[in-house]
Design an enzyme around this catalytic site. Structure first.
Site, PDB file in Angstrom:
ATOM      1  CD  GLU A 285      -2.738  -1.361  -0.087  1.00  0.00           C
ATOM      2  OE1 GLU A 285      -2.883  -0.401  -0.877  1.00  0.00           O
ATOM      3  OE2 GLU A 285      -3.191  -2.494  -0.328  1.00  0.00           O
ATOM      4  CG  ASP A 349       1.773  -7.653  -5.716  1.00  0.00           C
ATOM      5  OD1 ASP A 349       1.190  -7.260  -4.687  1.00  0.00           O
ATOM      6  OD2 ASP A 349       1.219  -8.331  -6.593  1.00  0.00           O
TER       7      ASP A 349
END
Length: 448
Positions: A285, A349
């Site tokens: 995030e 990711d």
């Protein structure tokens, strides 16, 4: 016709192309066949002076389309959309027809969820924070929030260290990136102020009538914000949602209570597994603040270019290589993944994995290397913790559907395609040339 004049999914990722602020008068003048006064009046929005038109070329295409569409055709289109939206809440024949197409044909699902689960899902959507209060009271101890706050701090420091060490980025852009990182608003568990649902009328008349009132209540809730300052305390997800988000326009990261449960976060698990699981989610995030979309917004959440031209070009160069890497993946039969559409999530990711690994190593400073557990070293447990998040059973129909509509890569590739870029993963599992996960060092891409 409407689909053909809409932006592609790739174009929807272009922040600049999707920001088109203009006066309401200019907007109306550009789009003649539709009576926008009727639309804005019925929405109670006659007072607004400006709007962000988003997909500007869409309206020109829509105008041309409307001129060649009969009134009856427009009525059929709107009637179908209403019936399709209402179908899950009507009698059995409607429910069955809805599932037959959206469930079986589109997703390959063989049977519906039981009625109680579907009904619970409706309540959860309509009264998300009221359900959230019950969920938090039962499943979210204060100790989980404390551990998360510490971990977020560790991850923030690690991302700062990685930004400082980037070889491809200039000091000027690094300074702006560090400012943005330091300004992150962090939301953990549940909102400080719960939403008030007292204005929503729930009656014993019909399921659809309650759903309809709930939808109207929700639209009015959003319209009440028109021309008001942004409420930065509001949450974009309910506490019982197993998910997390970064919002570029408020520069905030949010981790609802439900993602702070196993397998994402397990207070009983060792640190390696937790850093590989929830640690990577936190890092993911945070990295969204610097992905192909997030990097266009400054620390205040405004669309603002804070990059030097050279750094932007170097970022794009690396991002293009990563996008191509994923586009080369065949997901089923001869269908390829869409590396451009999934670029932001793939960057996040990869960034999450790099940042969480560094934070984990920092947490070990001055301590003995943890002993193997079940035959796996601590380094291996870190990556196993990550891989365990994305294990799934999935049908070919759903693979094809998600490849078209989901900006995340499929679970298998969130693991296999991300990890083959990451050097410490090779070391952890002693991966050599010829192994299935091996990628030539020259082909590996690291952005953050």
């Amino acid at each position: 016709g409407i689909a053909e004049v809409s932006f592609s999914r790739e174009d929807l990722r272009d922040s600049q192309k999707n920001y088109n602020k203009m006066s309401i008068e200019d907007f109306k003048a550009k789009n003649d066949p539709l009576n926008w006064d009727v639309y804005f009046e019925s929405m109670g929005m006659m007072e607004i002076k400006y709007l962000d038109a988003k997909q500007l070329p869409f309206y020109e295409g829509l105008s041309a389309l409307m001129k060649n569409t009969t009134l009856d055709e427009q009525k059929y289109y709107l009637t179908f959309n209403l019936l399709s939206a209402a179908a899950p809440y009507l009698s059995d024949p409607f429910v069955a027809a809805d599932f037959d197409f959206y469930g079986k044909t589109m997703s390959g699902r063989q049977e519906q969820q039981p009625r109680w689960k579907r009904a619970l899902s409706t309540v959860n959507d309509a009264l998300s924070e009221a359900v959230g209060q019950m969920y938090v009271a039962k499943y979210f101890p204060a100790s989980s929030k404390e551990k998360m706050l510490k971990m977020v701090g560790d991850l923030q420091k690690a991302l700062g260290d990685r930004i400082a060490g980037l070889e491809w980025m200039s000091d000027a852009t690094k300074a702006k990136a560090q400012e943005k990182l330091a300004a992150f608003i962090v939301k953990i568990g549940y909102p400080d102020k719960w939403r008030d649902y007292s204005g929503l009328e729930i009656k014993n008349d019909s399921y659809w009538a309650n759903v309809r009132r709930s939808n109207i209540f929700e639209v009015n809730y959003m319209l009440a914000d028109v021309d008001k300052p942004v409420d930065k305390a509001r949450w974009g997800m309910s506490p019982q949602t197993v998910n997390a988000y970064y919002n570029p326009t408020t520069n905030e990261i949010c981790f609802p209570a439900a993602i702070l449960q196993p397998p994402f976060f397990n207070p009983a698990a060792d640190d390696a597994v937790n850093y590989g699981a929830i640690g990577v989610v936190i890092g993911h995030e945070m990295t969204h603040g610097f992905d192909d979309q997030g990097r266009n917004y400054d620390k205040e959440g405004n669309l603002n270019d804070w990059w030097t031209a050279e750094d932007a070009a170097l970022f794009t160069q690396r991002a293009d290589r990563l996008a191509q890497q994923y586009s080369d993946i065949i997901v089923v039969d001869s269908v390829h993944a869409n590396g451009r559409f999934t670029l932001g999530e793939n960057i996040a990711d990869q960034g999450g994995l790099m940042v969480a690994h560094l934070a984990y190593l920092n947490s070990l400073e001055g301590k003995e290397t943890p002993a193997p557990i079940d035959g796996f070293t601590n380094e291996q447990r870190f990556y196993l913790g990550y891989a365990n998040l994305w294990a799934q059973n999935i049908r070919p129909e759903e693979i094809l559907r998600l490849t078209k509509i989901d900006p995340h890569s499929l679970g298998k590739w969130r693991v296999n395609a991300a990890l083959r870029n990451i050097d410490p993963f090779y070391t952890a599992f002693d991966i050599k040339e010829g192994d299935p996960m091996y990628m030539l060092p020259a082909d590996r891409v690291v952005i953050w």
